[in-house]
Write a protein that holds these residues in place. Structure first.
Motif, PDB file in Angstrom:
ATOM      1  N   HIS A 228       0.598  -1.470   0.524  1.00 37.45           N
ATOM      2  CA  HIS A 228      -0.276  -0.161   0.267  1.00 37.45           C
ATOM      3  C   HIS A 228       0.718   1.623  -0.018  1.00 37.45           C
ATOM      4  N   ALA A 229       1.881   1.506   0.322  1.00 42.65           N
ATOM      5  CA  ALA A 229       3.003   2.341   0.840  1.00 42.65           C
ATOM      6  C   ALA A 229       3.311   2.976  -0.562  1.00 42.65           C
ATOM      7  N   ALA A 230       3.817   1.842  -1.427  1.00 42.08           N
ATOM      8  CA  ALA A 230       4.134   2.003  -2.876  1.00 42.08           C
ATOM      9  C   ALA A 230       2.895   2.543  -4.016  1.00 42.08           C
ATOM     10  N   VAL A 231       1.603   1.566  -3.161  1.00 50.81           N
ATOM     11  CA  VAL A 231       0.733   2.812  -4.056  1.00 50.81           C
ATOM     12  C   VAL A 231       0.487   4.009  -4.072  1.00 50.81           C
ATOM     13  N   VAL A 232       1.076   4.388  -2.834  1.00 52.49           N
ATOM     14  CA  VAL A 232       0.215   5.812  -2.266  1.00 52.49           C
ATOM     15  C   VAL A 232       1.408   6.992  -2.874  1.00 52.49           C
ATOM     16  N   GLU A 233       2.704   6.424  -3.131  1.00 51.94           N
ATOM     17  CA  GLU A 233       4.125   7.394  -3.220  1.00 51.94           C
ATOM     18  C   GLU A 233       4.191   7.264  -4.373  1.00 51.94           C
ATOM     19  N   VAL A 234       3.258   6.659  -5.930  1.00 49.53           N
ATOM     20  CA  VAL A 234       3.068   6.377  -6.749  1.00 49.53           C
ATOM     21  C   VAL A 234       1.564   7.603  -6.994  1.00 49.53           C
ATOM     22  N   VAL A 235       0.440   7.497  -6.130  1.00 47.23           N
ATOM     23  CA  VAL A 235      -0.033   8.129  -6.596  1.00 47.23           C
ATOM     24  C   VAL A 235       0.069   9.659  -6.337  1.00 47.23           C
ATOM     25  N   GLU A 236       1.114   9.699  -5.316  1.00 50.47           N
ATOM     26  CA  GLU A 236       1.731  11.265  -5.226  1.00 50.47           C
ATOM     27  C   GLU A 236       2.161  12.004  -6.310  1.00 50.47           C
ATOM     28  N   ARG A 237       3.390  10.735  -6.763  1.00 48.01           N
ATOM     29  CA  ARG A 237       3.742  11.212  -7.875  1.00 48.01           C
ATOM     30  C   ARG A 237       2.734  11.495  -9.344  1.00 48.01           C
ATOM     31  N   VAL A 238       1.770  10.979  -9.913  1.00 48.71           N
ATOM     32  CA  VAL A 238       0.868  11.497 -10.131  1.00 48.71           C
ATOM     33  C   VAL A 238       0.154  12.759 -10.572  1.00 48.71           C
ATOM     34  N   ARG A 239      -0.713  12.778  -8.557  1.00 50.56           N
ATOM     35  CA  ARG A 239      -0.945  14.035  -8.453  1.00 50.56           C
ATOM     36  C   ARG A 239       0.158  15.081  -9.118  1.00 50.56           C
ATOM     37  N   GLY A 240       1.514  14.948  -8.953  1.00 46.28           N
ATOM     38  CA  GLY A 240       2.282  16.175  -9.162  1.00 46.28           C
ATOM     39  C   GLY A 240       2.973  16.207 -10.484  1.00 46.28           C
ATOM     40  N   GLU A 241       2.669  14.725 -11.094  1.00 47.55           N
ATOM     41  CA  GLU A 241       3.026  14.992 -12.803  1.00 47.55           C
ATOM     42  C   GLU A 241       2.409  15.830 -13.285  1.00 47.55           C
ATOM     43  N   LEU A 242       0.348  15.434 -13.750  1.00 43.87           N
ATOM     44  CA  LEU A 242      -0.353  15.367 -14.153  1.00 43.87           C
ATOM     45  C   LEU A 242      -1.434  15.960 -13.240  1.00 43.87           C
ATOM     46  N   GLY A 243      -1.230  16.215 -11.927  1.00 42.43           N
ATOM     47  CA  GLY A 243      -2.872  17.202 -11.361  1.00 42.43           C
ATOM     48  C   GLY A 243      -3.548  16.795 -11.661  1.00 42.43           C
ATOM     49  N   GLY A 244      -4.120  15.428 -11.652  1.00 40.53           N
ATOM     50  CA  GLY A 244      -4.997  14.743 -11.455  1.00 40.53           C
ATOM     51  C   GLY A 244      -4.986  13.518 -12.300  1.00 40.53           C
ATOM     52  N   LEU A 245      -6.285  13.253 -12.624  1.00 35.67           N
ATOM     53  CA  LEU A 245      -6.060  11.763 -12.837  1.00 35.67           C
ATOM     54  C   LEU A 245      -7.369  11.539 -13.880  1.00 35.67           C
ATOM     55  N   ASP A 246      -7.438  11.342 -15.245  1.00 35.98           N
ATOM     56  CA  ASP A 246      -8.535  11.140 -15.694  1.00 35.98           C
ATOM     57  C   ASP A 246      -9.162   9.589 -15.980  1.00 35.98           C
ATOM     58  N   VAL A 247      -8.031   8.655 -16.256  1.00 28.87           N
ATOM     59  CA  VAL A 247      -7.892   6.998 -17.198  1.00 28.87           C
ATOM     60  C   VAL A 247      -6.710   6.441 -16.090  1.00 28.87           C
ATOM     61  N   LEU A 248      -7.446   5.952 -14.751  1.00 29.13           N
ATOM     62  CA  LEU A 248      -6.381   4.226 -14.376  1.00 29.13           C
ATOM     63  C   LEU A 248      -6.379   3.086 -15.170  1.00 29.13           C
ATOM     64  N   VAL A 249      -5.003   3.254 -15.920  1.00 33.11           N
ATOM     65  CA  VAL A 249      -5.106   1.643 -16.388  1.00 33.11           C
ATOM     66  C   VAL A 249      -4.247   0.469 -15.620  1.00 33.11           C
ATOM     67  N   SER A 250      -5.057   0.003 -14.779  1.00 30.91           N
ATOM     68  CA  SER A 250      -5.213  -0.977 -14.017  1.00 30.91           C
ATOM     69  C   SER A 250      -3.898  -2.861 -14.796  1.00 30.91           C
ATOM     70  N   ASN A 251      -2.481  -2.459 -15.328  1.00 38.43           N
ATOM     71  CA  ASN A 251      -1.948  -3.729 -16.110  1.00 38.43           C
ATOM     72  C   ASN A 251      -1.320  -4.006 -15.200  1.00 38.43           C
ATOM     73  N   ALA A 252      -0.445  -4.130 -13.836  1.00 37.27           N
ATOM     74  CA  ALA A 252       0.442  -4.576 -14.123  1.00 37.27           C
ATOM     75  C   ALA A 252       0.562  -6.000 -13.554  1.00 37.27           C
ATOM     76  N   ALA A 253       1.550  -6.818 -13.881  1.00 39.61           N
ATOM     77  CA  ALA A 253       0.559  -8.022 -13.054  1.00 39.61           C
ATOM     78  C   ALA A 253       2.363  -9.100 -12.932  1.00 39.61           C
ATOM     79  N   PHE A 254       1.648 -10.447 -12.547  1.00 40.44           N
ATOM     80  CA  PHE A 254       3.056 -11.412 -12.462  1.00 40.44           C
ATOM     81  C   PHE A 254       2.065 -12.462 -12.360  1.00 40.44           C
ATOM     82  N   GLN A 255       2.778 -13.123 -13.088  1.00 35.42           N
ATOM     83  CA  GLN A 255       2.582 -15.015 -13.429  1.00 35.42           C
ATOM     84  C   GLN A 255       3.947 -15.871 -13.503  1.00 35.42           C
TER      85      GLN A 255
END
Length: 282
Positions: free
Chosen positions: A100-127
């Motif tokens: 969860h901490a890593a996700v929060v860091e990414v979210v803060e980076r997104v807000r800093g870079e984009l100023g908000g968000l219109d589309v979340l594409v959750s694609n990362a996966a492990f198999q």
């Protein structure tokens, strides 16, 4: 496309080593300005489906942040270059989204870079494949669920306010494995079934807040994940078992993401769009 030859790579695999080279839409995709002004986060955007989503979204006018594992930095740089060649802008962020901490860091980076968000594409996966139930290591099962399911849950949770403000949308990568699970992908298939359920639930939860939630369920698609997680004999001829008789290209999956992220899908929510070469998704 010719049949896939036998090959293997060390995990997580690289695009450069794939034979043949996959199509991410670098030159084949024709943009129609369907995502102009959209601010987009793509997780797992370094290669495969994630790269194709980033490239096609750039052709359509979007600005992006894409995440990748630290060991996938070379592929991520190639994706950024392809986005820029398409006339777009992308920022690559190294992140392992299992906490969860890593996700929060990414979210803060997104807000800093984009100023908000219109589309979340959750694609990362492990198999990772194994032939018998007893062969699945506990740490692998935990990693698969954390990467595929928990990260998606936390991303939507942390970005719900941003998406509500923009009346945005979420598109999740599930899989035909949610409907036709293979024994050698036991844990991976289970996570994709969980994501399908999560998408339906989130659409009910976030719909009244103006946020659409959908999923794309790919079939066999030619990405580095295949030779990096399967033995060479299973890679050979990969995709020929579909009704269309061939493997799918990442750009063919990205087309579904473009539609679901665009205003053309303004009344589409809570659905799973299959891109499977004819394999059923129901």
């Amino acid at each position: 496309m010719s049949e896939i030859p036998a090959q293997e790579q060390e995990w997580p695999g690289t695009t450069a080593a794939l034979d043949p080279r996959p199509d991410h839409g670098e030159t084949s995709w024709v943009g129609r300005d369907r995502l102009v002004g959209k601010r987009v986060l793509v997780t797992g955007g370094d290669s495969g489906i994630g790269r194709a989503v980033a490239v096609t979204f750039a052709h359509e006018g979007a600005t992006l942040v894409l995440t990748h594992l630290p060991e996938e930095a070379d592929d991520a740089r190639e994706t950024v270059a392809a986005v820029e060649a398409a006339g777009g802008r992308a920022v690559a962020v190294a992140a392992d989204l299992r906490t969860h901490a890593a996700v929060v860091e990414v979210v803060e980076r997104v807000r800093g870079e984009l100023g908000g968000l219109d589309v979340l594409v959750s694609n990362a996966a492990f198999q990772m494949t194994h032939d018998r139930l007893e062969d699945f290591p506990p740490e692998q099962v935990e990693r698969t669920f954390a990467t595929n399911v928990f990260a998606t849950f936390w991303l939507v949770r942390e970005l719900a306010r941003d998406l509500e403000e923009s009346r945005g949308s979420v598109v999740v990568t599930t899989s035909v494995q949610a409907y036709q699970p293979a024994e050698h992908l036991l844990d991976y298939a289970a996570t994709k079934a969980a994501l399908t359920n999560l998408v339906v639930n989130l659409a009910q939860e976030l719909g009244p807040r103006g946020v659409r939630v959908n999923a794309v369920a790919p079939g066999p698609i030619w990405t580095p994940l295949i030779p990096a997680t399967m033995p060479a004999e299973k890679v050979e001829g990969f995709g020929t078992q579909t009704p269309l008789g061939r493997v799918g290209q990442p750009v063919e999956v990205a087309a579904a993401f473009v539609f679901l992220a665009s205003d053309e899908a303004s009344y589409v929510s809570g659905t799973v769009l299959g891109v499977t070469g004819g394999k059923p998704v129901f």
